[in-house]
Motif scaffolding. Structure first.
Motif, PDB file in Angstrom:
ATOM      1  N   ILE A  11       0.838  -1.125   0.070  1.00  0.00           N
ATOM      2  CA  ILE A  11       0.107  -0.106  -0.030  1.00  0.00           C
ATOM      3  C   ILE A  11       0.829   1.383   0.033  1.00  0.00           C
ATOM      4  O   ILE A  11       0.632   2.179  -0.715  1.00  0.00           O
ATOM      5  CB  ILE A  11      -1.015   0.107   1.331  1.00  0.00           C
ATOM      6  N   ALA A  12       1.827   1.369   0.814  1.00  0.00           N
ATOM      7  CA  ALA A  12       2.747   2.361   0.940  1.00  0.00           C
ATOM      8  C   ALA A  12       3.557   2.612  -0.428  1.00  0.00           C
ATOM      9  O   ALA A  12       3.697   3.742  -0.934  1.00  0.00           O
ATOM     10  CB  ALA A  12       4.027   2.192   2.100  1.00  0.00           C
ATOM     11  N   LEU A  13       3.793   1.452  -1.236  1.00  0.00           N
ATOM     12  CA  LEU A  13       4.688   1.609  -2.375  1.00  0.00           C
ATOM     13  C   LEU A  13       3.486   2.116  -3.614  1.00  0.00           C
ATOM     14  O   LEU A  13       4.056   2.892  -4.352  1.00  0.00           O
ATOM     15  CB  LEU A  13       4.817   0.039  -2.954  1.00  0.00           C
ATOM     16  N   LEU A  14       2.367   1.704  -3.230  1.00  0.00           N
ATOM     17  CA  LEU A  14       1.352   2.430  -4.188  1.00  0.00           C
ATOM     18  C   LEU A  14       1.217   3.952  -4.329  1.00  0.00           C
ATOM     19  O   LEU A  14       1.175   4.610  -4.869  1.00  0.00           O
ATOM     20  CB  LEU A  14       0.069   1.654  -4.159  1.00  0.00           C
ATOM     21  N   VAL A  15       0.995   4.219  -2.847  1.00  0.00           N
ATOM     22  CA  VAL A  15       0.826   5.729  -2.597  1.00  0.00           C
ATOM     23  C   VAL A  15       2.322   6.501  -2.954  1.00  0.00           C
ATOM     24  O   VAL A  15       2.307   7.636  -3.642  1.00  0.00           O
ATOM     25  CB  VAL A  15       0.726   5.873  -1.277  1.00  0.00           C
ATOM     26  N   TRP A  16       3.590   5.828  -2.796  1.00  0.00           N
ATOM     27  CA  TRP A  16       4.684   6.493  -3.172  1.00  0.00           C
ATOM     28  C   TRP A  16       4.621   6.511  -4.801  1.00  0.00           C
ATOM     29  O   TRP A  16       5.132   7.418  -5.381  1.00  0.00           O
ATOM     30  CB  TRP A  16       5.830   5.736  -2.729  1.00  0.00           C
ATOM     31  N   GLY A  17       4.481   5.648  -5.471  1.00  0.00           N
ATOM     32  CA  GLY A  17       4.231   5.554  -6.738  1.00  0.00           C
ATOM     33  C   GLY A  17       3.492   6.576  -7.339  1.00  0.00           C
ATOM     34  O   GLY A  17       3.914   7.401  -8.222  1.00  0.00           O
ATOM     35  N   ILE A  18       2.171   6.769  -6.855  1.00  0.00           N
ATOM     36  CA  ILE A  18       1.333   7.766  -7.329  1.00  0.00           C
ATOM     37  C   ILE A  18       1.813   9.368  -7.164  1.00  0.00           C
ATOM     38  O   ILE A  18       1.889   9.984  -8.065  1.00  0.00           O
ATOM     39  CB  ILE A  18      -0.094   7.921  -6.686  1.00  0.00           C
ATOM     40  N   GLN A  19       2.481   9.385  -5.830  1.00  0.00           N
ATOM     41  CA  GLN A  19       3.291  10.701  -5.563  1.00  0.00           C
ATOM     42  C   GLN A  19       4.179  10.968  -6.412  1.00  0.00           C
ATOM     43  O   GLN A  19       4.609  12.022  -7.214  1.00  0.00           O
ATOM     44  CB  GLN A  19       3.824  10.679  -4.107  1.00  0.00           C
ATOM     45  N   MET A  20       5.088  10.009  -6.821  1.00  0.00           N
ATOM     46  CA  MET A  20       6.358  10.231  -7.801  1.00  0.00           C
ATOM     47  C   MET A  20       5.681  10.751  -9.192  1.00  0.00           C
ATOM     48  O   MET A  20       6.147  11.543  -9.921  1.00  0.00           O
ATOM     49  CB  MET A  20       7.117   8.953  -7.927  1.00  0.00           C
ATOM     50  N   VAL A  21       4.635   9.855  -9.785  1.00  0.00           N
ATOM     51  CA  VAL A  21       4.009  10.523 -10.972  1.00  0.00           C
ATOM     52  C   VAL A  21       3.326  11.793 -10.867  1.00  0.00           C
ATOM     53  O   VAL A  21       3.660  12.631 -11.928  1.00  0.00           O
ATOM     54  CB  VAL A  21       2.881   9.358 -11.342  1.00  0.00           C
ATOM     55  N   ARG A  22       2.649  12.201  -9.865  1.00  0.00           N
ATOM     56  CA  ARG A  22       2.163  13.450  -9.798  1.00  0.00           C
ATOM     57  C   ARG A  22       3.294  14.533  -9.887  1.00  0.00           C
ATOM     58  O   ARG A  22       3.136  15.566 -10.787  1.00  0.00           O
ATOM     59  CB  ARG A  22       1.375  13.593  -8.407  1.00  0.00           C
ATOM     60  N   THR A  23       4.346  14.392  -8.877  1.00  0.00           N
ATOM     61  CA  THR A  23       5.440  15.593  -8.786  1.00  0.00           C
ATOM     62  C   THR A  23       5.971  15.644 -10.120  1.00  0.00           C
ATOM     63  O   THR A  23       6.539  16.590 -10.432  1.00  0.00           O
ATOM     64  CB  THR A  23       6.317  15.255  -7.604  1.00  0.00           C
ATOM     65  N   GLY A  24       6.241  14.543 -10.657  1.00  0.00           N
ATOM     66  CA  GLY A  24       7.056  14.355 -11.915  1.00  0.00           C
ATOM     67  C   GLY A  24       6.423  14.899 -13.233  1.00  0.00           C
ATOM     68  O   GLY A  24       7.034  15.766 -13.745  1.00  0.00           O
ATOM     69  N   ILE A 176     -17.179   6.564   6.035  1.00  0.00           N
ATOM     70  CA  ILE A 176     -16.103   7.148   6.854  1.00  0.00           C
ATOM     71  C   ILE A 176     -14.710   6.519   6.650  1.00  0.00           C
ATOM     72  O   ILE A 176     -13.575   7.196   6.727  1.00  0.00           O
ATOM     73  CB  ILE A 176     -16.726   7.246   8.537  1.00  0.00           C
ATOM     74  N   THR A 177     -14.744   5.141   6.698  1.00  0.00           N
ATOM     75  CA  THR A 177     -13.522   4.531   6.571  1.00  0.00           C
ATOM     76  C   THR A 177     -12.676   4.870   5.180  1.00  0.00           C
ATOM     77  O   THR A 177     -11.665   5.184   5.095  1.00  0.00           O
ATOM     78  CB  THR A 177     -13.808   2.931   6.619  1.00  0.00           C
ATOM     79  N   GLY A 178     -13.510   4.873   4.276  1.00  0.00           N
ATOM     80  CA  GLY A 178     -13.050   5.274   2.873  1.00  0.00           C
ATOM     81  C   GLY A 178     -12.520   6.710   3.025  1.00  0.00           C
ATOM     82  O   GLY A 178     -11.336   7.035   2.173  1.00  0.00           O
ATOM     83  N   ALA A 179     -13.180   7.608   3.502  1.00  0.00           N
ATOM     84  CA  ALA A 179     -12.870   9.006   3.393  1.00  0.00           C
ATOM     85  C   ALA A 179     -11.499   9.035   4.138  1.00  0.00           C
ATOM     86  O   ALA A 179     -10.663   9.733   3.872  1.00  0.00           O
ATOM     87  CB  ALA A 179     -13.845   9.923   3.955  1.00  0.00           C
ATOM     88  N   VAL A 180     -11.464   8.440   5.450  1.00  0.00           N
ATOM     89  CA  VAL A 180     -10.375   8.384   6.303  1.00  0.00           C
ATOM     90  C   VAL A 180      -8.901   7.861   5.428  1.00  0.00           C
ATOM     91  O   VAL A 180      -8.025   8.450   5.583  1.00  0.00           O
ATOM     92  CB  VAL A 180     -10.388   7.596   7.575  1.00  0.00           C
ATOM     93  N   LEU A 181      -9.212   6.964   4.493  1.00  0.00           N
ATOM     94  CA  LEU A 181      -7.971   6.198   3.956  1.00  0.00           C
ATOM     95  C   LEU A 181      -7.750   7.131   2.862  1.00  0.00           C
ATOM     96  O   LEU A 181      -6.445   7.199   2.616  1.00  0.00           O
ATOM     97  CB  LEU A 181      -8.549   4.837   3.350  1.00  0.00           C
ATOM     98  N   ALA A 182      -8.480   7.767   2.039  1.00  0.00           N
ATOM     99  CA  ALA A 182      -8.157   8.560   1.156  1.00  0.00           C
ATOM    100  C   ALA A 182      -7.372   9.868   1.764  1.00  0.00           C
ATOM    101  O   ALA A 182      -6.384  10.457   1.031  1.00  0.00           O
ATOM    102  CB  ALA A 182      -9.490   9.331   0.539  1.00  0.00           C
ATOM    103  N   ILE A 183      -7.842  10.532   2.790  1.00  0.00           N
ATOM    104  CA  ILE A 183      -7.006  11.560   3.524  1.00  0.00           C
ATOM    105  C   ILE A 183      -5.623  11.100   3.901  1.00  0.00           C
ATOM    106  O   ILE A 183      -4.458  11.682   3.615  1.00  0.00           O
ATOM    107  CB  ILE A 183      -7.845  12.264   4.631  1.00  0.00           C
ATOM    108  N   ILE A 184      -5.348   9.870   4.397  1.00  0.00           N
ATOM    109  CA  ILE A 184      -4.334   9.367   4.877  1.00  0.00           C
ATOM    110  C   ILE A 184      -3.127   9.161   3.676  1.00  0.00           C
ATOM    111  O   ILE A 184      -2.132   9.606   3.850  1.00  0.00           O
ATOM    112  CB  ILE A 184      -4.525   8.120   5.887  1.00  0.00           C
ATOM    113  N   SER A 185      -3.914   8.553   2.978  1.00  0.00           N
ATOM    114  CA  SER A 185      -2.992   8.283   1.536  1.00  0.00           C
ATOM    115  C   SER A 185      -2.759   9.629   0.607  1.00  0.00           C
ATOM    116  O   SER A 185      -1.945   9.501  -0.521  1.00  0.00           O
ATOM    117  CB  SER A 185      -3.683   7.236   0.661  1.00  0.00           C
ATOM    118  N   TYR A 186      -3.529  10.565   0.900  1.00  0.00           N
ATOM    119  CA  TYR A 186      -3.192  11.758   0.053  1.00  0.00           C
ATOM    120  C   TYR A 186      -3.710  11.610  -1.401  1.00  0.00           C
ATOM    121  O   TYR A 186      -3.210  12.112  -2.082  1.00  0.00           O
ATOM    122  CB  TYR A 186      -1.987  12.396   0.153  1.00  0.00           C
TER     123      TYR A 186
END
Length: 546
Positions: A11-24, A176-186
């Motif tokens: 999960i952390a790798l998925l979030v990191w990959g999306i962050q790399m693509v977005r900033t890149g 609520i769970t889905g919303a919290v996950l979206a906020i945590i994972s940005y």
């Protein structure tokens, strides 16, 4: 425990990959993406499509929200147009979720290998940044496969099954769970892809997955609002309007979950595909329901968050957009616009200077001196903003522009200080003592002032456009102004030798003013050197003098 850790790491790798693509993507194409948005709001359809296109590329509706919010805060587009762009942005994000839900695992090693080769070979260039994007895409695809594998193992545990059943008890809890996950994972995209992978591997039931998707969309709207909490009211209006869209969508789609499971789900055997298609349907429904009523939503938002009307004397920076810092080229452009705002205040000070010494206007002199505080404050704000731009991410041209902006703001701050000093000396040595320049002396100073104002405007043009011919003209003005200083100093000495009373009384002030005006002109003309050096158009003799 090992399998749970594997899932969390995936999960952390998925979030990191999306962050790399977005900033890149923002760093490579940020300026073009912003131009696409700013030019694509002429009609509702083009605004909607520009939002779809930009977010499909950036893979983040939150990033699009921050860009559009900055445009509204700067008065570049209307709130209604911005809200339409956001409707398209959410559709674009859901389209990318559909794409990534496909079996693209074969593409992961190719993206990672190619990306690493490009990034290592040309790290500080645009090619290297594209390599970073490819690495991010590869990591996202790899992470989705790892999530599926880890979930398959975990769902065989009776303890995990019991915990999952506890989450399925209430649609409200799922949202609520889905919303919290979206906020945590940005990222709502990361959350939807995670939920899709979990549902596809049997980790969670289909109806729970749909509830989590609704929550992820709601969390996406909340995330943009939380990100802009400290921004101006105009900037916060767009995320608030988008959140209202999400609330309307969740309210509308809760009642459609059961019909979806009854009539649509059987047509799509893959549960993971059902999840991302439901996510796409959610955003399409919201867009269709709300696109014709964006004006009403805009008025409601403006009632909740009334627009701030800045006082004319406000010293708050107008263009230092915090959301642009992820894209160095954009951030430098924002800083350049703020530097021109600083120069506008300097021009006001310089323009008023003539009226002060002609009319002995002490009140105006005091007011103009207070403007120097604004110039200093803007200098500090721009300098602080520029230090937050990652120099490691700049290519050669961007690094040069970074230096030009810093030098320009420094020079404007020094010009402001010199104008303030002249104002103070005129007040102390002329106005308070009731003295006047001789008619010839006043005419000479006015001519120098006229040249100075023209050179300030030319310097601003050179800074903005980088035009080589204008830079050459500006540099020529340095020699012309030096000749004026020598000629007018000599004529002043001639008046002193003739015993003219006014010239004798104001001699010290006259000489000091001529010297300070020359110093101001030198600061302005020095802005031509970087442009001429970059173009290879500066003579060696002049470079040595510089």
């Amino acid at each position: 425990m090992q399998h749970l850790l594997n899932l969390l790491a995936a999960i952390a790798l998925l979030v990191w990959g999306i962050q790399m693509v977005r900033t890149g993507i923002l760093r490579v194409f940020g300026a073009n993406l912003r131009q696409l948005i700013s030019r694509g709001v002429s009609t509702r359809l083009t605004a909607l499509l520009s939002g779809v296109g930009v977010t499909a590329i950036v893979q983040s509706s939150t990033a699009t929200a921050l860009i559009v919010s900055a445009f509204v805060g700067q008065g570049m587009i209307s709130l209604t147009s911005a809200l339409i762009v956001m409707l398209g942005a959410d559709v674009g994000s859901s389209l990318m979720a559909v794409v990534f839900s496909l079996d693209l695992s074969w593409l992961s090693p190719l993206c990672i290998f190619t990306g690493v080769v490009l990034y290592v070979a040309r790290q500080d260039t645009k090619v290297g940044r594209i390599g970073r994007v490819l690495i991010g895409l590869g990591l996202m695809l790899l992470a989705l496969r790892l999530i599926t594998e880890a979930t398959l193992v975990l769902t065989q545990s009776e303890t995990v099954r019991t915990l999952l059943l506890a989450v399925t008890s209430d649609i409200t809890l799922e949202i609520i769970t889905g919303a919290v996950l979206a906020i945590i994972s940005y990222s709502s995209l990361a959350t939807v892809l995670l939920v899709s992978a979990l549902a596809g591997s049997g980790g969670i039931p289909g109806d729970v997955a749909l509830g989590l998707v609704l929550g992820a969309n709601l969390g996406s709207g909340m995330l943009a609002l939380l990100t802009t909490l400290k921004s101006s009211v105009q900037v916060r209006q767009v995320p608030l309007g988008n959140l209202l869209f999400k609330v309307v969508g969740v309210a509308a789609m809760i009642g459609l979950i059961q019909p979806w499971l009854t009539y649509i789900a059987p047509l799509v055997p893959n549960i993971g595909a059902q999840v991302v298609l439901f996510h796409l349907l959610f955003n399409l429904v919201v867009a269709l329901l709300c696109v014709q009523f964006t004006g009403h939503f805009a008025r409601l938002v403006e009632k909740i968050l009334p627009t701030e009307v800045a006082a004319p004397s406000s010293t708050r920076p107008h263009h230092l957009d915090g959301s642009a810092l992820a894209t160095p080229s954009l951030a430098i452009s924002c800083a350049a616009r703020e530097a021109l705002h600083q120069a506008d205040i300097v021009e006001t000070m310089l323009g008023g200077l003539k009226k002060v010494w002609e009319d002995n206007d002490a009140e105006l002199a005091r007011h103009l001196r207070t403007l120097d505080d604004q110039v200093d404050d803007l200098y500090s704000a721009i300098k602080y903003y520029m230090t937050k731009i990652s120099r490691a991410e700049l290519d050669e041209r961007e690094g040069q522009r970074w230096t030009e902006v810093i030098n320009f703001t420094i020079n404007m701050e020094q010009v402001g200080d010199l104008v303030e000093r002249i104002l103070q000396e005129v007040e102390d040595k002329k106005i308070k003592k009731g003295r006047d320049f001789s008619s010839a002396g006043l005419e000479e100073i006015n001519r120098m002032h006229a040249h100075l104002v023209a050179n300030l405007r030319l310097a601003m043009s050179v800074f903005l456009s980088g035009n080589v011919r204008d830079a050459q003209r500006l540099l020529e003005e340095k020699a012309r102004f030096r000749d004026l200083e020598l000629a007018y100093s000599a004529s002043h000495l001639n008046r002193l030798s003739d015993g003219k009373v006014k010239s004798i009384e104001t001699s010290a002030l006259h000489i000091d003013m001529i010297s300070d005006l020359k110093r101001i002109n030198s600061l302005l003309c020095s802005l031509a050197y970087p442009v001429l050096e970059a173009a290879g158009a500066i003579a060696p003799r002049l470079r040595d003098l510089h």
